[in-house]
Design a protein around this motif. Structure first.
Motif, PDB file in Angstrom:
ATOM      1  N   ASP A 192       0.832  -1.204   0.000  1.00 34.70           N
ATOM      2  CA  ASP A 192       0.000   0.000   0.000  1.00 34.70           C
ATOM      3  C   ASP A 192       0.865   1.252   0.000  1.00 34.70           C
ATOM      4  N   LYS A 193       0.222   2.380   0.192  1.00 35.74           N
ATOM      5  CA  LYS A 193       0.940   3.647   0.333  1.00 35.74           C
ATOM      6  C   LYS A 193       0.290   4.373   1.505  1.00 35.74           C
ATOM      7  N   ALA A 198      -5.459   7.721   2.155  1.00 34.12           N
ATOM      8  CA  ALA A 198      -6.509   7.274   3.084  1.00 34.12           C
ATOM      9  C   ALA A 198      -6.991   5.873   2.710  1.00 34.12           C
ATOM     10  N   THR A 199      -7.110   5.599   1.420  1.00 35.67           N
ATOM     11  CA  THR A 199      -7.561   4.260   1.006  1.00 35.67           C
ATOM     12  C   THR A 199      -6.577   3.203   1.491  1.00 35.67           C
ATOM     13  N   SER A 200      -5.297   3.531   1.477  1.00 36.80           N
ATOM     14  CA  SER A 200      -4.287   2.572   1.934  1.00 36.80           C
ATOM     15  C   SER A 200      -4.368   2.352   3.440  1.00 36.80           C
ATOM     16  N   VAL A 224       4.453   0.600  -1.299  1.00 35.71           N
ATOM     17  CA  VAL A 224       4.596   0.170  -2.694  1.00 35.71           C
ATOM     18  C   VAL A 224       5.936   0.578  -3.307  1.00 35.71           C
ATOM     19  N   ASP A 225       6.471   1.720  -2.903  1.00 35.20           N
ATOM     20  CA  ASP A 225       7.745   2.127  -3.507  1.00 35.20           C
ATOM     21  C   ASP A 225       8.874   1.192  -3.081  1.00 35.20           C
ATOM     22  N   SER A 226       8.922   0.867  -1.790  1.00 37.43           N
ATOM     23  CA  SER A 226       9.996  -0.037  -1.382  1.00 37.43           C
ATOM     24  C   SER A 226       9.720  -1.465  -1.865  1.00 37.43           C
ATOM     25  N   LEU A 241       1.528 -11.624  -2.538  1.00 36.97           N
ATOM     26  CA  LEU A 241       1.384 -10.179  -2.356  1.00 36.97           C
ATOM     27  C   LEU A 241      -0.067  -9.835  -2.653  1.00 36.97           C
ATOM     28  N   VAL A 242      -0.640  -8.934  -1.873  1.00 40.50           N
ATOM     29  CA  VAL A 242      -2.005  -8.493  -2.187  1.00 40.50           C
ATOM     30  C   VAL A 242      -1.993  -6.971  -2.224  1.00 40.50           C
ATOM     31  N   THR A 243      -2.640  -6.424  -3.247  1.00 43.99           N
ATOM     32  CA  THR A 243      -2.586  -4.973  -3.374  1.00 43.99           C
ATOM     33  C   THR A 243      -3.730  -4.433  -4.212  1.00 43.99           C
ATOM     34  N   GLU A 244      -3.874  -3.109  -4.185  1.00 47.24           N
ATOM     35  CA  GLU A 244      -4.986  -2.486  -4.912  1.00 47.24           C
ATOM     36  C   GLU A 244      -4.694  -2.478  -6.415  1.00 47.24           C
ATOM     37  N   ASN A 245      -5.698  -2.084  -7.168  1.00 51.50           N
ATOM     38  CA  ASN A 245      -5.719  -2.252  -8.612  1.00 51.50           C
ATOM     39  C   ASN A 245      -4.502  -1.688  -9.347  1.00 51.50           C
ATOM     40  N   LEU A 246      -4.224  -0.414  -9.190  1.00 51.26           N
ATOM     41  CA  LEU A 246      -3.146   0.200  -9.975  1.00 51.26           C
ATOM     42  C   LEU A 246      -1.767  -0.278  -9.516  1.00 51.26           C
ATOM     43  N   PHE A 247      -1.573  -0.406  -8.202  1.00 49.14           N
ATOM     44  CA  PHE A 247      -0.277  -0.909  -7.726  1.00 49.14           C
ATOM     45  C   PHE A 247      -0.029  -2.316  -8.289  1.00 49.14           C
TER      46      PHE A 247
END
Ligand code: IPM
Ligand code: MG
Length: 386
Positions: A192-193, A198-200, A224-226, A241-247
């Motif tokens: 996440d970020k 806020a969504t993260s 997400v950056d690291s 790994l689980v993450t939101e759509n764009l990431f």
């Protein structure tokens, strides 16, 4: 086994028709070897849909595809339909299918076949033991948030996209990721970020609320950056790994470098709906339509072929056939078959020794041949000496 399954084929644009054709032939060979049949319905979508109907996909075609046991899709898009002012875009077909059929979880497994280690620009010692699964949320986030538009204001042109997640949308995909981690090495990285978005932060809370239900899974949060850095620095450390759509979209293309080529990676998009045979899903390679090489029989069909293995496993419950397709792909690679994307950059003629440079069709043929051989061998072992 002996059943007949109804599948929807959506070849799409660019190299889509070639790789789907190759994968259909492999499925047919698997059917012959394992005693099942496939009835196909064909859907025109993407740029081809715009040309044929003026829409990337028609509502009735989403419905028809949704009524099949599973969907096999090639790729959509291309420069012909790329006008930034166009109201209809080929990619809308993907969103109509993913959103319309509620396929909220996109599974993108990344493994490194040993024979392809030289095909990756990364150092071989980094690639040993890489076996990860990216679970990408697929029906919300920036891809679906509204408003998403360009406006003319007193400040000039302004564009807005909306990043929006409900806790239910987060929970269902994170839950599936926990379940998948439980069946693998028990390690889940949520990406996440949360230091900015806020969504993260909501995403993190939901992950932490669920972790108690999965005591065997070790959970970590990663920005997400690291995470992007660690994916190439120590890729073998990841499991799920689980993450939101764009990431997830971005990280999965990055992870494809590990596998040697974007053309290798399959995907499955799943929702809650179950059919008589398994979970309904949409299967597609993660690569795009590659218009520059379309129609030339050079595209790598293995991402699509491996997607059909996921289809056999998840939607049809045919684990043995799925495994046979994956093993046949591995055997074709071991035997030196390479589409041109798999030939290492800067390879010397010594590196190429023993490799067989093939096109889309010949690669599919190599896989098909190895399904039949392996099946025949397995049958004769099972039957025992005459
Ligand atoms: C993918 C693709 C699509 C996406 C594009 C073609 C809209 O990149 O499936 O990863 O961003 O989801
Ligand atoms: Mg992508």
């Amino acid at each position: 086994m002996g059943g007949t399954y109804r599948l929807a084929a959506i070849p799409g644009d660019g190299v889509g028709p070639e790789v789907v054709e190759a994968a259909r032939r492999v499925l047919e060979a698997a059917g012959n070897a394992f005693g099942f049949g496939v009835e196909w319905i064909e859907v025109v979508a993407g740029g081809a849909g715009i040309d044929a109907y003026g829409a990337a996909i028609r509502a009735e075609d989403v419905e028809a595809a949704g009524a099949a046991d599973a969907i096999l899709l090639g790729a959509v898009g291309g420069p012909r339909w790329d006008d930034p002012n166009a109201r209809v875009r080929p990619e809308q077909a993907l969103f109509a299918l993913r959103g319309g059929l509620e396929l909220f979880a996109n599974l993108r497994p990344v493994t490194v076949h040993p024979a392809l280690i030289p095909s990756s620009p990364l150092r071989p010692e980094l690639l040993a033991g890489v076996d990860l699964l990216i679970v990408r949320e697929l029906t919300s986030g920036l891809y679906f948030g509204r408003p998403s538009e360009e406006r003319v204001t007193s400040d000039g042109r302004v564009a807005v996209d909306t990043l929006w997640y409900t806790e239910a949308e987060i929970r269902r995909v994170v839950r599936l990721a926990f379940e998948l981690a439980q069946g693998r090495r028990g390690k889940l990285t949520s990406v996440d970020k949360a230091n900015v978005l806020a969504t993260s932060r909501l995403w993190r809370k939901v992950v932490d609320e669920l972790r108690g239900e999965y005591p065997s899974v070790v959970v970590g949060h990663q920005l997400v950056d690291s995470c992007a850095m660690l994916l190439v620095k120590q890729p073998a450390a990841f499991d799920v790994l689980v993450t939101e759509n764009l990431f997830g979209d971005i990280l999965s293309d990055e992870a494809a470098v590990l596998a040697g080529s974007l053309g290798m990676l399959p995907s499955a998009s799943l929702g809650e709906r179950r059919t008589a045979h398994g979970r309904f899903g949409l299967y597609e390679p993660i690569h795009g339509s590659a218009p520059d090489i379309a129609g030339r029989d050079v595209a790598n069909p293995l991402g699509t072929i491996l997607s059909t293995a996921m289809l056999l496993r998840w939607s049809l419950g045919l684990e043995a056939a799925a495994h046979a397709v994956e093993a046949a792909v591995g055997a074709a690679l071991d035997d030196g078959f390479r589409t041109r994307d798999l030939v290492p950059a800067g390879a010397t003629s010594a590196d190429l020794d023993g490799l067989r440079h093939v096109g889309t069709r010949a690669m599919a043929d190599a896989v098909i041949e190895r399904i039949s051989i392996r099946r025949a061998a397995a049958t004769s072992v099972a039957a025992g000496p005459a």
